[in-house]
Design a protein around this motif. Structure first.
Motif, PDB file in Angstrom:
ATOM      1  N   THR A   4       0.848  -1.184   0.000  1.00 50.67           N
ATOM      2  CA  THR A   4       0.000   0.000   0.000  1.00 50.67           C
ATOM      3  C   THR A   4       0.881   1.229   0.000  1.00 50.67           C
ATOM      4  OG1 THR A   4      -1.836   1.072   1.111  1.00 50.67           O
ATOM      5  CG2 THR A   4      -0.107   0.181   2.487  1.00 50.67           C
ATOM      6  N   CYS A   5       0.299   2.350  -0.321  1.00 53.66           N
ATOM      7  CA  CYS A   5       1.028   3.607  -0.332  1.00 53.66           C
ATOM      8  C   CYS A   5       0.409   4.566   0.661  1.00 53.66           C
ATOM      9  CB  CYS A   5       1.010   4.232  -1.718  1.00 53.66           C
ATOM     10  SG  CYS A   5       1.906   3.267  -2.911  1.00 53.66           S
ATOM     11  N   LYS A   6       1.058   5.698   0.795  1.00 48.66           N
ATOM     12  CA  LYS A   6       0.607   6.695   1.774  1.00 48.66           C
ATOM     13  C   LYS A   6      -0.786   7.144   1.407  1.00 48.66           C
ATOM     14  CE  LYS A   6       3.698  10.061   3.211  1.00 48.66           C
ATOM     15  NZ  LYS A   6       4.323  11.352   3.092  1.00 48.66           N
ATOM     16  N   GLU A   7      -1.619   7.282   2.414  1.00 53.30           N
ATOM     17  CA  GLU A   7      -2.968   7.782   2.200  1.00 53.30           C
ATOM     18  C   GLU A   7      -2.919   9.285   1.989  1.00 53.30           C
ATOM     19  OE1 GLU A   7      -4.829   4.099   2.729  1.00 53.30           O
ATOM     20  OE2 GLU A   7      -5.699   6.010   2.196  1.00 53.30           O
ATOM     21  N   ASP A   8      -3.963   9.807   1.248  1.00 51.77           N
ATOM     22  CA  ASP A   8      -4.006  11.243   1.023  1.00 51.77           C
ATOM     23  C   ASP A   8      -4.285  11.978   2.318  1.00 51.77           C
ATOM     24  OD1 ASP A   8      -3.404  11.227  -1.613  1.00 51.77           O
ATOM     25  OD2 ASP A   8      -5.458  10.890  -2.212  1.00 51.77           O
ATOM     26  N   LYS A   9      -5.204  11.388   3.153  1.00 52.50           N
ATOM     27  CA  LYS A   9      -5.608  12.085   4.368  1.00 52.50           C
ATOM     28  C   LYS A   9      -4.571  11.839   5.459  1.00 52.50           C
ATOM     29  CE  LYS A   9      -9.470  12.530   7.466  1.00 52.50           C
ATOM     30  NZ  LYS A   9     -10.676  11.940   7.973  1.00 52.50           N
ATOM     31  N   ARG A  10      -3.985  12.875   6.006  1.00 50.40           N
ATOM     32  CA  ARG A  10      -3.026  12.744   7.080  1.00 50.40           C
ATOM     33  C   ARG A  10      -3.687  13.141   8.391  1.00 50.40           C
ATOM     34  NH1 ARG A  10       2.810  13.731   5.704  1.00 50.40           N
ATOM     35  NH2 ARG A  10       2.952  13.494   3.474  1.00 50.40           N
TER      36      ARG A  10
ATOM     37  N   ILE B  57       2.311   4.552  11.269  1.00 45.42           N
ATOM     38  CA  ILE B  57       1.256   3.570  10.981  1.00 45.42           C
ATOM     39  C   ILE B  57      -0.099   4.254  10.823  1.00 45.42           C
ATOM     40  CG2 ILE B  57      -0.118   1.741  12.061  1.00 45.42           C
ATOM     41  CD1 ILE B  57       2.313   0.697  10.804  1.00 45.42           C
ATOM     42  N   LYS B  58      -0.317   5.225  11.646  1.00 45.09           N
ATOM     43  CA  LYS B  58      -1.609   5.925  11.546  1.00 45.09           C
ATOM     44  C   LYS B  58      -1.695   6.663  10.222  1.00 45.09           C
ATOM     45  CE  LYS B  58      -3.392   4.942  15.561  1.00 45.09           C
ATOM     46  NZ  LYS B  58      -4.546   4.078  15.690  1.00 45.09           N
ATOM     47  N   GLU B  59      -0.567   7.130   9.738  1.00 46.28           N
ATOM     48  CA  GLU B  59      -0.572   7.830   8.452  1.00 46.28           C
ATOM     49  C   GLU B  59      -0.754   6.863   7.298  1.00 46.28           C
ATOM     50  OE1 GLU B  59       2.765  11.172   9.628  1.00 46.28           O
ATOM     51  OE2 GLU B  59       2.572  10.539   7.533  1.00 46.28           O
ATOM     52  N   TYR B  60       0.036   5.779   7.322  1.00 45.65           N
ATOM     53  CA  TYR B  60       0.079   4.890   6.169  1.00 45.65           C
ATOM     54  C   TYR B  60      -0.952   3.773   6.237  1.00 45.65           C
ATOM     55  CZ  TYR B  60       4.553   6.891   4.717  1.00 45.65           C
ATOM     56  OH  TYR B  60       5.543   7.736   4.286  1.00 45.65           O
ATOM     57  N   LYS B  61      -1.541   3.587   7.393  1.00 44.69           N
ATOM     58  CA  LYS B  61      -2.523   2.520   7.651  1.00 44.69           C
ATOM     59  C   LYS B  61      -1.886   1.136   7.646  1.00 44.69           C
ATOM     60  CE  LYS B  61      -5.867   5.480   7.728  1.00 44.69           C
ATOM     61  NZ  LYS B  61      -6.220   6.052   9.025  1.00 44.69           N
ATOM     62  N   LYS B  62      -1.047   0.867   6.654  1.00 44.39           N
ATOM     63  CA  LYS B  62      -0.419  -0.450   6.602  1.00 44.39           C
ATOM     64  C   LYS B  62       0.942  -0.321   5.925  1.00 44.39           C
ATOM     65  CE  LYS B  62      -1.547  -5.197   5.453  1.00 44.39           C
ATOM     66  NZ  LYS B  62      -2.521  -6.114   4.906  1.00 44.39           N
ATOM     67  N   LEU B  63       1.915  -0.993   6.469  1.00 42.40           N
ATOM     68  CA  LEU B  63       3.256  -1.003   5.881  1.00 42.40           C
ATOM     69  C   LEU B  63       3.624  -2.439   5.567  1.00 42.40           C
ATOM     70  CD1 LEU B  63       5.119   1.381   8.357  1.00 42.40           C
ATOM     71  CD2 LEU B  63       4.485   1.897   6.003  1.00 42.40           C
TER      72      LEU B  63
END
Lengths: 480, 625
Positions: A4-10, B57-63
């Motif tokens: 997965t990649c970084k989400e847009d919402k921080r 982790i909170k930013e990326y949700k999953k690594l």
């Protein structure tokens, strides 16, 4: 595993004002633990806090502080601490959590004195015997209306088993189950050629079985009813492993012991690879000579394990189980011991699982299957003599009278397969109706016979699917 | 900035964050594995890491990371690359067979603590401990998942499963080739199933094959069962769907539901007892019990021999794990099995004997010495107890161990063992005297010296001529520990050794001697031409000892020391005179008194003075005692 990649919402990070506010609050709280309110140090800290409080509340109208998963948010902005700050924060978080408070809202009506009262109130609480409502009442009694206590936000660890999830679990169970059978076959073949057994692979399979049973034991237990394997010995080992692990989980064995139990159960009959193949495959009932040979498989199993596995705790336990699993509680059975002594817990568990599957399948020793309820009755008759009575009862409570995968005849002329046992009502499991007089259904209907709306539906008797050429494997493997 | 560049820039930023956090992770692991739990340094590092990591982790949700040798890859980028040591982060996972790891939002503070605990246990693991994958699995960290090489290997099995599924016609629940392929369930057959006509259906209570049920686990034949457990066949077959709801006899299965088969609260207490009982399982003791049982079972030689081979293998494993006590018990087990043999076939006993002898052979004792060298905590008494299982055949190999053992207390234990068991086999253990390694000669000499019998003398004589003083010293020390007249000659030779430590040890030993043996030895030393070459202090000790042991017989010699040696004074003469007078003063014989009185009247003032002094000392000794 997908990437997965970084989400847009921080997540928003708290700014300087929020950090100052929360830090000064924690300092105030800690100071209050050691000194009285009229102490000069406390007064100084209190003033500082109030300044930072006013700076924020004048802008926002109120300030909300929440603790979620051990992290602190002010106005939904994450506050980042250094390690010292974290230690300070933890003291306050723990104090609040103990009384069920997961957050606090301060509004702009608060004055300095009210905040002081709040801080000293939290510090003075009997945390073992207080809860959020009581604290809120005390605040009201103190005339503090500007503080609202928020409940602790609990994280849901496991999601409810939806139908979709159940289907996924069933598919995962099949993968795990057939892997187990294949692993047993592979290992036994390797052992037959004097090659070392891959213990790491076996461990992974056992771990997967344990994880699967922990989530949904019935999805594995129903697979134990598939009898169409050419080499039923391997499937039998997998079945015994499933039953044994289910007992082990119910006993509350820790993970390490469960892993050892599963491993031992998986290889309890490994000694059979050293018996003549004709004997294993013999379709007829065993005669006396056959039995004499067959009764050697426990010691052959122990030898095979000790020879083909690197010596370890798991190998030692597996060898013991292989040797003991046909020794009864009253020391009868085979092989006979030179010094009769109680058998190992794992051996007792595997003994029950092994006997149940052997009789239920009709493929291992006797050549015709016995319905599970009858097997359980026969075994219960031997409770306390041959089998450990407590473990036997535990097994019955797990398996139920109608184990998952059993085909049953219902009132209303319906044919069903048991999907899941109901622990509190063993005679009224969850069933999947697969058809009736007119033929099989295109989509199976699930009924929970224990629920009031299905009280009129009853199980009349168990059906042997092989007798009526019903392919139970298709039903069990189907997702209809 | 176009999209591709933006994406690359974003990707680089992402990778940078991830790379930094992995470096932090590695540092934290290193600190955690080195320091004890309570130390503030790892506590702080863990707290700091956990906070930063859970932010990510909170930013990326999953690594999700892919692990290869020395590298950790995220999103196609190498974010960690260090194959310099086995402690590098990637190598820790790679060596455990882990190919992928992932962290999700469930990975909170508590889980991070558990995660570090598992890795610490793995890094600091003891022999026989769990591997990293097993530790992770046992830790049950919801927010951390992993895939291993075994998972990849297990996917090979899915071929069979897929074939099974693809062959399954999900719409057909009637088996192909059945008597009715209409696809309809023969409901009437089910409903009207008549047991009496069916020979191939389910088991029935009165079928003789029910007896075979008993044979499965040695269960008795099902006779005289209570009526409730043996329902009639007619009753079971006559139940219909209609009658089931009309008050007809309940199906037999309801009997299972009576109260005696539900678990009571007290019975649930039994869970604790079972688990506590199970905790007593000991991998060593229980395996020995198992081997004992297996030896008892086998009546055919080949099968018996197979078990003996297993016992030997297990014994090696016990030794490797530094458990000498239980390794010795396996030998006891074999000996017991030998006593139990009833068959006239001698091969059984020979096989046992051979196994025991082999246990004391070079291969097994090499494993034994490796274990001792890896584990200094193994006690000397355990070493001796283990070696005591073997006969004289092992003495040679045990002697060889003196050259390979690293820890002193283990070598001393071997020496003690050889002294105890080697008295009758000096010729075997003495081969070490001829070894070219000085320490082997030394240790062997120590053993032979302590044995001290006549048989050891030739070997010790060779040892005391060894060029290395440490060997000669060990002989002297060893000789001191054991009494025996054969040693005296060796001590005599060692008195003239050119190493002072050796000399002094021998002299001290001689001075400890008493009676005739001591007197003769001292006379021999004094009469030796080399006596004068000894240090004056030693000569003085010898002369005094001579006087003490010889009594009046020594007086003539002492007088000769005073009167002899020419007219002229010399330092040497003065020394001997002084010592002689000192000796006479301590010699309580009458003859010594007379000699002193005579010298007290001498015209030589010096002699008169010394004699007077000696007489005074003599009176002090005499009247104060």
């Amino acid at each position: 595993m997908e990437k997965t990649c970084k989400e847009d919402k921080r997540i928003d990070i708290a700014g300087k004002d929020e950090i100052t506010f929360i830090n000064s609050f924690f300092i105030l709280f800690r100071t209050a633990q050691y000194v009285e309110a009229n102490n000069a140090t406390y007064q100084t800290q209190s003033s500082r806090f109030y300044v930072s409080f006013r700076r924020l509340v004048d802008v926002h109208g109120k300030i909300t502080v929440k603790v979620i998963d051990g992290r602190i948010f002010v106005h939904d902005k994450l506050v980042k601490f250094d390690s010292e700050g974290m230690v300070r924060a933890r003291v306050v978080i723990d104090a609040l959590h103990q009384v069920g408070v997961g957050g606090v809202t301060f509004d702009d009506s608060l004055d300095n004195r009210q905040i002081d009262k709040f801080v000293y109130l939290i510090n003075s609480l009997d945390r073992q015997n207080s809860n959020r409502e009581e604290v809120a009442n005390r605040l009201t009694q103190l005339g503090i209306a500007g503080i609202t206590l928020l409940a602790v936000e609990k994280k849901e660890k496991r999601s409810v088993l939806t139908e979709e999830k159940r289907k996924f679990m069933r598919r995962a169970a099949r993968v795990t189950f057939f892997r187990a059978i294949s692993l047993v076959e592979d290992s036994m073949t390797r052992a037959a050629h004097d090659k070392e057994i891959d213990i790491s692979k076996a461990r992974r399979v056992v771990h997967s079985l344990i994880d699967q049973i922990s989530e949904d034991e019935c999805s594995l237990i129903e697979l134990t009813n598939i009898r169409d394997f050419d080499e039923y010995t391997y499937a039998h080992c997998a079945n015994v492993c499933v039953y044994s692990l289910t007992i082990g989980l119910k006993l509350g064995l820790d993970r390490q012991r469960l892993s050892d139990l599963g491993f031992a159960a998986l290889f309890h009959d490994i000694g059979k690879i050293r018996l003549p193949e004709d004997l294993i495959r013999k379709p007829d009932v065993f005669d006396e000579n056959d039995w004499i040979q067959m009764q050697r498989h426990p010691i052959l199993g122990a030898k095979t394990i000790l020879r083909n596995l690197q010596f370890s705790r798991q190998a030692a336990r597996a060898a013991t189980v292989a040797f003991e699993h046909h020794i009864n509680k009253d020391y009868t059975g085979y092989p006979s011991m030179i010094i009769p002594r109680p058998t190992n817990l794992f051996s007792k568990i595997v003994s029950i699982a092994d006997t149940f599957d052997a009789l239920n399948s009709g493929r291992v020793y006797i050549k015709k299957p016995i319905p599970p309820d009858e097997v359980l009755r026969k075994m219960m008759y031997q409770m306390g003599i041959k089998f450990d009575d407590f473990l036997m009862k535990l097994f019955i409570n797990i398996i139920g009278i109608y184990p998952p995968g059993t085909m049953v005849l219902l009132t209303g002329d319906k044919l069903a397969v048991v999907n899941k046992t109901n622990k509190n009502k063993l005679s009224r499991p969850v069933v999947r109706v697969i058809g009736d007089k007119s033929g099989p259904y295109s989509k199976y209907i699930e009924y929970d016979l224990s629920s009031p709306e299905n009280s009129s539906k009853k199980i009349i008797r168990i059906i042997d699917p092989s007798k009526f050429n019903i392919d139970v494997k298709n039903i069990i493997l189907s997702d209809r | 900035m176009d999209e591709e560049k933006k994406s690359k820039k974003l990707s680089t930023e992402n990778s940078g964050d991830i790379a930094r956090i992995l470096i932090d992770l590695m540092k934290t692991i290193k600190v955690v594995s080195v320091y004890p739990e309570s130390n503030p340094i790892p506590v702080r590092m863990k707290e700091s890491f956990k906070e930063r990591f859970t932010d990510i982790i909170k930013e990326y949700k999953k690594l999700v990371f892919t692990i290869s040798a020395g590298q950790i890859i995220y999103g196609g980028d190498v974010v960690y690359d260090d194959d310099s040591s086995e402690d590098a982060l990637g190598e820790i996972f790679h060596s455990a067979g882990i190919t992928e790891i992932s962290f999700s939002e469930d990975f909170d503070y508590k889980e991070a603590e558990t995660f570090f605990g598992a890795i610490k246990s793995y890094i600091n693991k003891e022999p026989g401990a769990e591997d990293l994958v097993a530790l992770f699995w046992q830790a049950e960290i919801d927010g951390f998942k992993y895939a291993t090489l075994e998972d990849i290997a297990l996917r090979e099995y899915e071929g069979d499963f897929l074939i099974q599924e693809s062959c399954v016609d999900k719409d057909a629940i009637i088996k192909p080739g059945s008597y009715d392929d209409s696809g309809k369930i023969q409901y009437s057959a089910i409903f009207l199933d008549d047991d009496e006509e069916d020979d191939e259906g389910m088991m029935h209570e009165d079928n003789h094959e029910a007896d075979n049920f008993s044979a499965i686990a040695g269960l008795p034949v099902m006779e005289n069962l209570p009526a409730g457990f043996m329902p009639s066949r007619k009753r079971s077959s006559s139940v219909s769907s209609e009658s089931a709801g009309k008050g007809s006899p309940l199906p037999d299965t309801t009997l299972i539901l009576n109260e005696s088969f539900t678990l009571e609260k007290e019975e649930l207490q039994r869970v604790r007892e079972l688990i506590d009982e199970d905790e007593k399982f000991d991998i060593f003791t229980d395996t020995i019990d198992l081997l004992n049982e297996m030896l008892y079972q086998e009546s055919e030689f080949q099968d018996f021999s197979e078990v003996v081979v297993l016992a030997e293998k297990i014994q090696s494993e016990f030794i490797r794990q530094s458990n000498l006590v239980d390794a010795g018990k396996i030998i006891d087990c074999l000996q017991e099995a030998g006593k139990r043999i009833k068959t006239p076939d001698k091969r059984f006993q020979e096989r046992i004997n051979s196994a025991i002898v082999m246990s004391g052979g070079w291969e097994k004792l090499s494993q034994f010495s490796d274990a001792l060298n890896k584990d200094s905590s193994i006690k000397s008494e355990d070493v001796i107890a283990y070696l005591s299982h073997f006969g004289w055949e092992s003495l040679s190999t045990v002697t060889d161990l003196l050259g390979v053992l690293e820890f002193r207390h283990h070598r001393e234990a071997i020496c003690d063992f050889l002294v105890q068991h080697g008295r009758e086999h000096v010729d075997i253990i003495s081969k070490g005297i001829f070894d070219r390694r000085w320490f082997v000669v030394r240790n062997t000499a120590a053993v032979l010296a302590r044995i001290g019998t006549g048989e050891t003398a030739p070997y010790l004589e060779k040892a005391i001529t060894h060029p290395d003083a440490r060997v000669r010293y060990q002989v002297a020390v060893g000789l001191c520990r054991e009494e025996g007249s054969e040693n005296i000659n060796l001590f005599f030779e060692l008195v003239w050794d050119n190493d002072e430590r050796v000399r002094q040890t021998a002299i001290n030993a001689i001075l400890e001697l008493s009676g005739e043996v001591g007197l003769k030895t001292i006379i021999k030393i004094i009469n030796d031409d080399r006596f004068a070459s000894l240090a004056e202090s030693i000569q003085e000790q010898m002369i005094l000892s001579l006087s003490d042991l010889g009594g009046e017989y020594a007086v003539n010699y002492l007088v000769s020391l005073i009167s002899g040696r020419g007219w002229f004074r010399s330092q040497v003469k003065d020394f001997y005179q002084r010592v002689a007078f000192k000796a006479l003063a301590q010699n309580m014989s009458e003859k010594a008194e007379k000699a002193l009185l005579k010298y007290n009247r001498s015209w030589r003032r010096r002699l008169r003075r010394m004699a007077g002094e000696a007489l005074r000392i003599r009176r002090e000794i005499k009247y104060s005692s």
